[in-house]
Design a protein around this motif. Structure first.
Motif, mmCIF file in Angstrom:
data_model
loop_
_atom_site.group_PDB
_atom_site.id
_atom_site.type_symbol
_atom_site.label_atom_id
_atom_site.label_comp_id
_atom_site.label_asym_id
_atom_site.label_seq_id
_atom_site.Cartn_x
_atom_site.Cartn_y
_atom_site.Cartn_z
ATOM 1 N N ALA A 3 0.872 -1.138 0.087
ATOM 2 C CA ALA A 3 0.093 -0.017 -0.004
ATOM 3 C C ALA A 3 0.880 1.327 -0.011
ATOM 4 O O ALA A 3 1.925 1.168 0.919
ATOM 5 N N TYR A 6 2.431 4.714 0.889
ATOM 6 C CA TYR A 6 2.628 5.355 2.211
ATOM 7 C C TYR A 6 3.635 6.554 1.935
ATOM 8 O O TYR A 6 4.588 6.510 1.655
ATOM 9 N N ASP A 22 1.230 9.171 7.350
ATOM 10 C CA ASP A 22 -0.061 8.511 6.897
ATOM 11 C C ASP A 22 -0.455 7.710 8.132
ATOM 12 O O ASP A 22 0.421 7.169 8.906
ATOM 13 N N VAL A 67 -3.283 1.413 6.591
ATOM 14 C CA VAL A 67 -4.685 0.935 6.639
ATOM 15 C C VAL A 67 -5.107 0.545 5.146
ATOM 16 O O VAL A 67 -4.765 1.274 4.332
ATOM 17 N N HIS A 68 -5.238 -0.614 4.881
ATOM 18 C CA HIS A 68 -5.444 -1.328 3.359
ATOM 19 C C HIS A 68 -6.632 -0.798 2.698
ATOM 20 O O HIS A 68 -7.553 -1.255 3.342
ATOM 21 N N GLU A 69 -6.271 -0.154 1.743
ATOM 22 C CA GLU A 69 -7.518 0.367 0.879
ATOM 23 C C GLU A 69 -7.193 -0.211 -0.691
ATOM 24 O O GLU A 69 -6.078 0.155 -0.949
ATOM 25 N N ALA A 70 -7.968 -0.507 -1.301
ATOM 26 C CA ALA A 70 -7.660 -1.012 -2.632
ATOM 27 C C ALA A 70 -7.110 0.002 -3.420
ATOM 28 O O ALA A 70 -6.170 -0.233 -4.498
ATOM 29 N N ALA A 71 -7.684 1.327 -3.306
ATOM 30 C CA ALA A 71 -7.191 2.284 -4.078
ATOM 31 C C ALA A 71 -5.664 2.817 -4.003
ATOM 32 O O ALA A 71 -4.921 3.356 -4.652
ATOM 33 N N ARG A 72 -5.129 2.326 -2.706
ATOM 34 C CA ARG A 72 -3.874 2.598 -2.376
ATOM 35 C C ARG A 72 -2.868 1.361 -2.790
ATOM 36 O O ARG A 72 -1.874 1.588 -2.366
ATOM 37 N N GLU A 73 -3.429 0.286 -3.301
ATOM 38 C CA GLU A 73 -2.488 -0.807 -3.383
ATOM 39 C C GLU A 73 -1.981 -0.716 -4.795
ATOM 40 O O GLU A 73 -2.129 -0.254 -5.855
#
Length: 195
Positions: free
Chosen positions: A86, A88, A92, A105-111
Protein backbone atom coordinates in the motif's frame (compact mmCIF):
# COMPACT_ATOMS: atom_id res chain seq x y z
CA UNK A 1 17.06 -27.27 17.07
CA UNK A 2 17.25 -27.16 13.25
CA UNK A 3 20.24 -25.74 11.39
CA UNK A 4 18.19 -22.75 10.25
CA UNK A 5 16.98 -22.07 13.78
CA UNK A 6 20.59 -22.11 14.99
CA UNK A 7 21.61 -19.69 12.22
CA UNK A 8 18.70 -17.39 13.09
CA UNK A 9 19.81 -17.29 16.71
CA UNK A 10 23.43 -16.58 15.69
CA UNK A 11 22.34 -13.75 13.38
CA UNK A 12 20.07 -12.23 16.02
CA UNK A 13 22.92 -12.38 18.56
CA UNK A 14 25.35 -10.73 16.11
CA UNK A 15 22.85 -7.97 15.37
CA UNK A 16 22.13 -7.43 19.08
CA UNK A 17 25.85 -7.22 19.82
CA UNK A 18 26.06 -4.04 17.72
CA UNK A 19 24.11 -2.25 20.46
CA UNK A 20 21.50 0.44 19.90
CA UNK A 21 24.08 3.12 19.03
CA UNK A 22 25.91 0.84 16.61
CA UNK A 23 22.68 -0.18 14.89
CA UNK A 24 21.55 3.44 14.59
CA UNK A 25 24.89 4.49 13.10
CA UNK A 26 24.90 1.54 10.69
CA UNK A 27 21.26 2.23 9.70
CA UNK A 28 22.22 5.82 8.85
CA UNK A 29 25.08 4.57 6.67
CA UNK A 30 22.75 2.12 4.91
CA UNK A 31 20.23 4.93 4.24
CA UNK A 32 23.04 7.09 2.86
CA UNK A 33 24.30 4.30 0.54
CA UNK A 34 20.78 3.47 -0.57
CA UNK A 35 19.87 7.12 -1.11
CA UNK A 36 22.84 7.49 -3.47
CA UNK A 37 22.37 4.12 -5.17
CA UNK A 38 21.45 3.82 -8.86
CA UNK A 39 19.05 1.03 -7.79
CA UNK A 40 16.93 3.52 -5.86
CA UNK A 41 17.26 6.25 -8.48
CA UNK A 42 16.06 3.90 -11.24
CA UNK A 43 12.89 2.89 -9.38
CA UNK A 44 9.81 5.12 -9.38
CA UNK A 45 8.02 2.77 -6.93
CA UNK A 46 9.92 1.54 -3.89
CA UNK A 47 8.74 -0.86 -1.18
CA UNK A 48 10.23 -0.26 2.25
CA UNK A 49 9.30 -2.00 5.51
CA UNK A 50 8.56 -0.78 9.01
CA UNK A 51 11.51 -1.80 11.22
CA UNK A 52 10.77 -4.19 14.05
CA UNK A 53 13.09 -4.74 17.00
CA UNK A 54 16.69 -4.52 15.88
CA UNK A 55 16.14 -4.39 12.10
CA UNK A 56 17.75 -1.74 9.92
CA UNK A 57 15.67 1.46 10.02
CA UNK A 58 15.04 2.86 6.53
CA UNK A 59 12.42 5.42 7.60
CA UNK A 60 14.80 8.39 7.07
CA UNK A 61 14.41 7.78 3.32
CA UNK A 62 10.75 8.76 3.61
CA UNK A 63 11.72 12.21 4.90
CA UNK A 64 14.48 12.80 2.33
CA UNK A 65 13.35 15.54 -0.06
CA UNK A 66 15.54 14.08 -2.81
CA UNK A 67 13.05 11.20 -3.05
CA UNK A 68 9.82 13.21 -2.80
CA UNK A 69 8.90 12.25 -6.39
CA UNK A 70 9.02 8.52 -5.62
CA UNK A 71 6.02 6.45 -4.68
CA UNK A 72 6.88 4.56 -1.50
CA UNK A 73 4.85 1.66 -0.19
CA UNK A 74 4.83 -0.65 2.81
CA UNK A 75 3.81 -4.30 3.05
CA UNK A 76 0.41 -5.31 4.36
CA UNK A 77 0.19 -8.91 5.60
CA UNK A 78 -2.64 -11.03 4.26
CA UNK A 79 -4.32 -14.11 5.84
CA UNK A 80 -2.86 -16.31 3.05
CA UNK A 81 0.66 -15.36 4.28
CA UNK A 82 1.31 -13.15 1.28
CA UNK A 83 2.05 -9.45 1.23
CA UNK A 84 0.17 -6.72 -0.53
CA UNK A 85 1.72 -3.28 -0.82
CA UNK A 86 0.00 0.00 0.00
CA UNK A 87 1.24 3.49 -0.85
CA UNK A 88 2.68 5.28 2.15
CA UNK A 89 3.84 8.83 2.85
CA UNK A 90 5.40 9.88 6.10
CA UNK A 91 2.59 10.73 8.52
CA UNK A 92 -0.06 8.50 6.91
CA UNK A 93 -2.20 6.48 9.31
CA UNK A 94 -0.86 3.10 10.39
CA UNK A 95 -2.33 0.27 12.43
CA UNK A 96 -0.74 -2.82 13.97
CA UNK A 97 -1.21 -6.14 12.18
CA UNK A 98 -1.61 -9.44 14.06
CA UNK A 99 2.18 -9.53 14.69
CA UNK A 100 2.09 -6.00 16.09
CA UNK A 101 3.92 -4.55 13.05
CA UNK A 102 2.68 -1.13 11.91
CA UNK A 103 1.28 -1.15 8.39
CA UNK A 104 -0.86 1.18 6.28
CA UNK A 105 -4.61 0.90 6.57
CA UNK A 106 -5.26 -1.24 3.50
CA UNK A 107 -7.50 0.28 0.87
CA UNK A 108 -7.70 -1.17 -2.62
CA UNK A 109 -7.22 2.31 -4.13
CA UNK A 110 -3.82 2.62 -2.41
CA UNK A 111 -2.57 -0.83 -3.41
CA UNK A 112 0.37 -1.32 -5.77
CA UNK A 113 0.75 -4.69 -7.48
CA UNK A 114 3.98 -6.48 -6.52
CA UNK A 115 5.10 -6.69 -10.17
CA UNK A 116 4.64 -2.90 -10.54
CA UNK A 117 7.21 -2.08 -7.85
CA UNK A 118 10.70 -1.32 -9.11
CA UNK A 119 12.69 -1.97 -5.93
CA UNK A 120 11.71 -3.97 -2.84
CA UNK A 121 13.80 -3.52 0.31
CA UNK A 122 13.63 -6.84 2.13
CA UNK A 123 14.50 -7.20 5.83
CA UNK A 124 16.61 -10.21 6.77
CA UNK A 125 18.29 -12.07 9.58
CA UNK A 126 21.12 -13.47 7.46
CA UNK A 127 22.36 -13.53 3.88
CA UNK A 128 25.14 -14.86 1.70
CA UNK A 129 26.79 -13.42 -1.40
CA UNK A 130 24.82 -15.73 -3.69
CA UNK A 131 21.62 -13.86 -2.77
CA UNK A 132 20.26 -16.41 -0.35
CA UNK A 133 18.29 -14.87 2.50
CA UNK A 134 17.50 -16.11 5.97
CA UNK A 135 14.29 -14.48 7.16
CA UNK A 136 12.11 -14.91 10.22
CA UNK A 137 10.71 -18.14 8.80
CA UNK A 138 7.20 -17.04 7.82
CA UNK A 139 7.82 -17.14 4.06
CA UNK A 140 5.84 -13.96 3.38
CA UNK A 141 8.35 -12.48 0.90
CA UNK A 142 8.98 -15.80 -0.86
CA UNK A 143 5.23 -16.38 -1.38
CA UNK A 144 4.65 -12.80 -2.49
CA UNK A 145 7.42 -12.81 -5.11
CA UNK A 146 7.30 -16.43 -6.25
CA UNK A 147 6.38 -15.15 -9.72
CA UNK A 148 10.03 -14.08 -10.06
CA UNK A 149 11.10 -17.73 -9.76
CA UNK A 150 8.74 -18.59 -12.62
CA UNK A 151 10.12 -15.63 -14.62
CA UNK A 152 6.62 -14.24 -15.08
CA UNK A 153 7.94 -10.70 -14.59
CA UNK A 154 11.32 -8.98 -14.65
CA UNK A 155 10.57 -6.73 -11.70
CA UNK A 156 10.80 -5.97 -8.92
CA UNK A 157 14.43 -6.12 -7.92
CA UNK A 158 14.73 -7.58 -4.41
CA UNK A 159 17.32 -5.79 -2.27
CA UNK A 160 18.18 -7.36 1.07
CA UNK A 161 18.78 -4.89 3.88
CA UNK A 162 21.02 -5.94 6.74
CA UNK A 163 24.10 -5.26 8.80
CA UNK A 164 27.49 -6.57 7.72
CA UNK A 165 27.60 -8.85 10.78
CA UNK A 166 24.61 -10.76 9.38
CA UNK A 167 26.57 -12.12 6.40
CA UNK A 168 26.98 -15.90 6.41
CA UNK A 169 29.49 -17.97 4.39
CA UNK A 170 26.73 -19.89 2.60
CA UNK A 171 23.03 -20.64 2.93
CA UNK A 172 21.26 -23.60 1.36
CA UNK A 173 18.58 -22.50 -1.08
CA UNK A 174 15.24 -24.28 -1.00
CA UNK A 175 13.12 -24.62 -4.15
CA UNK A 176 10.70 -21.93 -2.90
CA UNK A 177 13.37 -19.38 -1.88
CA UNK A 178 13.32 -16.27 -4.06
CA UNK A 179 16.93 -15.02 -4.30
CA UNK A 180 17.97 -11.45 -3.64
CA UNK A 181 19.49 -9.48 -6.50
CA UNK A 182 21.69 -7.55 -4.07
CA UNK A 183 22.19 -6.71 -0.41
CA UNK A 184 22.85 -3.27 1.10
CA UNK A 185 24.84 -3.08 4.33
CA UNK A 186 26.61 -0.24 6.12
CA UNK A 187 29.69 -1.15 4.04
CA UNK A 188 27.83 -0.65 0.76
CA UNK A 189 26.19 -2.72 -1.97
CA UNK A 190 26.83 -6.41 -2.52
CA UNK A 191 25.66 -7.38 -6.01
CA UNK A 192 24.56 -10.99 -5.78
CA UNK A 193 24.05 -11.29 -9.54
CA UNK A 194 27.80 -11.00 -10.17
CA UNK A 195 29.37 -14.36 -9.30
Amino acid sequence: MSARSTLRRQCRDARAALGATGRARASQAICRHLGESPLLHAASRVALYWPVGEEVDLRPLLADDRHAHKQFCLPVMQPDKRLRFARYRQGDALHANWYGIPEPVHEAAREIAAADIGLVCVPLLGFDRAGNRLGQGGGFYDRSFDFLLRREAATPLLLGIGFTCQELPALAREAWDVPLAAVMTEDGLIDCRVR
